[in-house]
Write an enzyme that holds these catalytic residues in place. Structure first.
Site, mmCIF file in Angstrom:
data_model
loop_
_atom_site.group_PDB
_atom_site.id
_atom_site.type_symbol
_atom_site.label_atom_id
_atom_site.label_comp_id
_atom_site.label_asym_id
_atom_site.label_seq_id
_atom_site.Cartn_x
_atom_site.Cartn_y
_atom_site.Cartn_z
ATOM 1 N N GLU A 185 0.794 -1.220 0.000
ATOM 2 C CA GLU A 185 0.000 0.000 0.000
ATOM 3 C C GLU A 185 0.832 1.279 0.000
ATOM 4 O O GLU A 185 0.415 2.285 -0.588
ATOM 5 C CB GLU A 185 -0.923 0.005 1.232
ATOM 6 C CG GLU A 185 -1.953 -1.102 1.240
ATOM 7 C CD GLU A 185 -2.986 -0.951 0.136
ATOM 8 O OE1 GLU A 185 -3.297 0.201 -0.249
ATOM 9 O OE2 GLU A 185 -3.466 -1.991 -0.359
ATOM 10 N N SER A 207 -47.696 -28.154 43.667
ATOM 11 C CA SER A 207 -47.253 -28.447 45.042
ATOM 12 C C SER A 207 -45.926 -27.812 45.401
ATOM 13 O O SER A 207 -45.496 -27.924 46.561
ATOM 14 C CB SER A 207 -47.171 -29.961 45.251
ATOM 15 O OG SER A 207 -48.467 -30.532 45.177
#
Length: 868
Positions: free
Chosen positions: A86, A464
């Site tokens: 680059e 229960s």
């Protein structure tokens, strides 16, 4: 000479014009130039990450995957590859590269085409952070001036670090750290030379030319990068040739999830969005650390999944999903195409039946794998008729399958077996008793099937599971575990519901006067209703609200005693936690801390703790006054009837030392003055007594060798877990629409629920199979048989390898030998007697006579006959 002067004048004029043009351009774009100093404090968009308590990644949210890295963490060869490709003169120029500009101008003049070859990395940073990618001259001018300003504001390393972290590299990966994970599933320091070259070549065309979408184009680009590295002498000829010949190994890697726990991660994600907004939550790099224990979470998920499979299989095989062919077979490609649309759910894989033998079958799975399922993986598949009926047990594979059917298979860890996607739902949640931290949370069988979180969102009838709270209220009044309550039919109906409500036992049998301990352990309905009548509905509701239940969910009639309220599993676990921690209602929480992208803590949990202030002299405060005969404490009083009531030394020897429960709370005492102390909703003594009774739910009582032994409803837990520090309660609603098991030991509380999302659908029943699996379950589904096995297997794994925690009775608890029939004191030491715990002052004062007495031996103010 004349022409030379003209040339100089022209050159000078052009130079002035150039300078003037540059100045004009600078002042023209100056108002639009941003402050590059913001790059010093720039916040890169990073995803939201959710972690377990031990730092395992649970989930990641956000459109951009980015793993910010420091310059020093990037391998030098990767830096070389990027710069050689680059901007080879990056460390030499001042933001713009005149040589590159001349090269770009030459290309423009000779070809008439624009080129980005003149852009330095600094210019790309300027464009990436402040400008668009639009190819215009004015954008280029702005880019140049910004690059010059950036070079003055930042160091070269800072600029390159921004570039390496900011660049889009395809497949939602931003920056080299994310690219290494996405394409190779590696950290940067694990990358090979060809992999680094591949990543360095991505910025040119990250979407179109990445190695997943276009391997050949990406390979060509990689090799060009390698050639640039060779040209710049950053690699040798041998390294170049080896790397250029390397195959493309890139493939898509999702976020590196260490722990799959989607329901808790969705809770954390929703919290972050509600607090910070979607955009900020997804882009600011927040890290959410949950309270989830990864080891326990995996065990809870496995227990729930296997429990659902067990329920589903015992109710029968519902048949194939569809028929792919009958007489004329289709080829494998057509089969795989037909299976492609079918998802894999919790390891349940779509497959086609390819061949059927006498007691085996061959399948082609969605993944193209051929598997054989032997008879052991097929024989469960008797036909499903209804939730209450199953067909005959199959004798051969052809009784179950036909070639050409689309079915499901799964590997159960040992072998392949025929399977199907369960229709039943389940949920489980576990809490730390001391501070309420959510240790495990599974909101359903499959998150991909349903994102509905049944732990926090589903309100189901409690059944229960409510009884321990009713009896806790009774103990806080004037009942004891030895109180006799009339276990007889109730003939005086409650009319508050508009109809005559007469509760019945399940099964519908009655035993007359029964001790409270036995009534709770065996979940006797009429005893719970009579306990409710004794304390009054208003007091019972107040007690339930103090345990964390919502008042609006509690009906003010006697159905309350049998669990008619609809509540969430999280509320249930939180309420049972009160018994586990000595009477304190700790607030459940699931986030320990939240950090920003720089690991700064921005939120820290402040949980409540179940603890009492440290006394001046702890040992003195816990003195049990061993001279009092009522303070004799046996480890398991219903199994040690031979102990003498005055033999305090032998009984005390069975008690272990107090267990250290955590760094902030030890043996129930706060170790720090600044802890947020939870509200105590019942006394420590009441919590202890209920826990002892709930141990009897699992272990039962009496002496089996003498014919007085009895089981609690959760006896299966005792057979599997085999430790005495566990307590729990089953729960089943009318017609078995909801089943529960909630239980705990001093270090963990957990609730399991099983039912259908459709409230009207019953869990049904199953018939016994003569040649069925060991420990098979049959008959009507219920808490002990449907939800209980999930809890049993989870707790067995969760507590494996940990010592039993036998906690000392708290101060104010005494024990006395009682007659099992009357609940009165006795001087006998045979199988008709047992030790019982009492809150000091509530123990019996009357001794049983030689002949059984019947007056005043149970609490029931009704006028009805006991044996009616």
């Amino acid at each position: 000479m004349k022409w030379f002067k003209r040339f100089l004048i022209a050159s000078f004029s052009l130079a002035l014009l150039g300078v003037g043009a540059i100045a004009a351009a600078y002042f023209y774009v100056l108002p639009d130039l941003p402050d590059v100093n913001t790059l010093k404090t720039v916040k890169l968009q990073t995803p939201l990450r959710i972690y377990s308590q031990d730092g395992l990644l649970i989930s990641q949210f956000g459109e951009k995957r980015r793993i910010p890295v420091e310059y020093e963490d990037v391998p030098q060869q990767l830096i070389n590859a990027v710069l050689d490709t680059e901007d080879a003169r990056f460390f030499e120029h001042k933001g713009i590269d005149p040589i590159g500009i001349v090269r770009a101008a030459t290309i423009l003049i000779t070809t008439g085409k624009k080129s980005q070859g003149a852009s330095t990395i600094t210019q790309q940073v300027a464009r990436g952070f402040f400008l668009s990618n639009e190819k215009t001259y004015i954008r280029k001018i702005k880019e140049i001036f910004l690059a010059l300003k950036i070079e003055k504001a930042l160091t070269k390393k800072e600029i390159l670090t921004l570039y390496l972290n900011r660049s889009f590299l395809g497949n939602r990966a931003y920056g080299v750290g994310a690219a290494a994970q996405v394409y190779y599933g590696k950290e940067l320091d694990e990358l090979t030379l060809p992999e680094m070259a591949m990543i360095a070549g991505l910025p040119q065309a990250p979407s179109a030319a990445n190695p997943i979408r276009n391997p050949q184009r990406a390979t060509n680009r990689r090799n060009w990068v390698l050639s640039r590295m060779l040209e710049k002498r950053n690699i040798t000829q041998a390294e170049y040739e080896e790397a250029a010949a390397a195959p493309v190994t890139a493939r898509y890697h999702g976020a590196e999830i260490d722990l799959y726990a989607p329901y808790i991660s969705e809770m954390a994600r929703d919290y972050m969005i509600q607090k910070y907004g979607r955009e900020e939550a997804y882009t600011h790099g927040y890290n959410v650390y949950t309270t989830i224990n990864s080891d326990l979470q995996r065990k809870a998920q496995t227990a729930l999944r296997n429990n659902v499979f067990a329920y589903d299989q015992r109710h029968g095989y519902r048949g194939p999903g569809k028929v792919l062919w009958t007489e004329t077979p289709i080829n494998n490609e057509q089969i795989l195409e037909a299976l492609k649309a079918k998802p894999v759910i919790q390891g349940i894989i779509p497959a086609a039946v390819m061949a059927v033998s006498e007691q085996s079958a061959e399948f082609l799975t969605k993944h193209g794998e051929r598997v054989t399922v032997e008879w052991s993986g097929l024989k469960w598949a008797r036909k499903f008729i209804t939730d209450k009926r199953q067909g005959r047990v199959p004798k051969t594979a052809s009784d179950i399958l036909n070639v050409g059917e689309q079915v499901w298979v799964r590997h159960n860890g040992d072998e392949w077996q025929l399977s199907q996607v369960p229709q039943v739902s389940s949920a489980t949640v576990s809490l730390d008793p001391v501070d309420g931290a959510i240790q495990t949370l599974v909101g359903g069988f499959s998150f991909s099937q349903s994102q509905f979180n049944r732990v926090t969102q589903a309100k189901r009838q409690l059944g229960s599971n409510i009884k321990p709270f009713i009896y806790a209220s009774a103990l806080e009044h004037d009942y004891t575990l030895a109180t006799l309550i009339n276990n007889a039919p109730i003939n005086k109906p409650d009319t508050r519901q508009g109809t005559a409500w007469r509760p019945k036992n399940s099964p519908d049998v009655y035993g007359g006067p029964t001790r409270l301990r036995v009534g709770l352990a065996q979940s006797i309905n009429v005893m719970s209703v009579r306990a409710l009548r004794h304390i009054g509905i208003d007091d019972a509701v107040d007690t339930l609200v103090s345990f964390g239940f919502d008042a609006q969910d509690l009906p003010r009639n006697e159905s309350l005693a049998l669990g008619s309220p609809s509540v969430t599993p999280l509320q249930v676990a939180s309420a049972f936690n009160v018994f586990a921690n000595g009477g304190y209602l700790v607030e459940p929480y699931y986030i320990t801390k939240i950090t920003d992208s720089y690991d700064n803590v921005i939120e820290q949990a402040e949980p409540t703790y179940a603890c009492k202030p440290m006394p001046v002299d702890v040992e003195a405060s816990q003195d049990l006054n061993s001279d009092d005969p009522f303070t004799a404490i046996p480890q398991d009083f219903e199994q040690v009837a031979e102990l003498d009531i005055n033999d305090t030394d032998s009984m005390a020897a069975n008690v272990d030392e107090p267990q250290v429960e955590g760094p902030k709370v030890i043996d129930g005492y706060c170790q720090q003055d600044n802890l947020r102390k939870a509200k105590q909703v019942i006394s420590e003594q009441t919590a202890f007594l209920i826990t002892e009774a709930l141990k009897s739910v699992i272990w039962g009582g009496g002496d089996w060798s003498k014919g007085t032994g009895w089981n609690g409803t959760a006896w299966r837990a005792a057979r599997l877990i085999k430790r005495r520090d566990i307590a729990g309660k089953t729960g089943t609603t009318n017609e078995s629409r909801d089943t529960w098991f909630s239980g705990y030991n001093p270090s963990l509380t957990s609730t399991f629920w099983v039912g259908f999302d459709d409230h009207t659908r019953q869990l049904g029943r199953t018939t016994w199979i003569a040649d069925g699996p060991e420990g098979q379950i049959s008959g009507a589904e219920a808490g002990a048989k449907t939800a209980g096995p999930g809890w049993n297997h989870f707790f067995n794994e969760a507590l494996k390898g940990t010592p039993e925690i036998i906690k000392e009775p708290p101060q104010g608890i005494v024990s006395a030998r009682i007659d099992l029939t009357t609940g009165k004191l006795t001087r006998k030491t045979d199988h008709t007697t047992s030790f019982e715990y009492f809150i000091d002052g509530t123990q019996p004062t009357e001794f049983v006579a030689d002949a059984p007495e019947t007056e005043d031996i149970f609490i029931d103010n009704s006028e009805e006959d006991l044996f009616q």
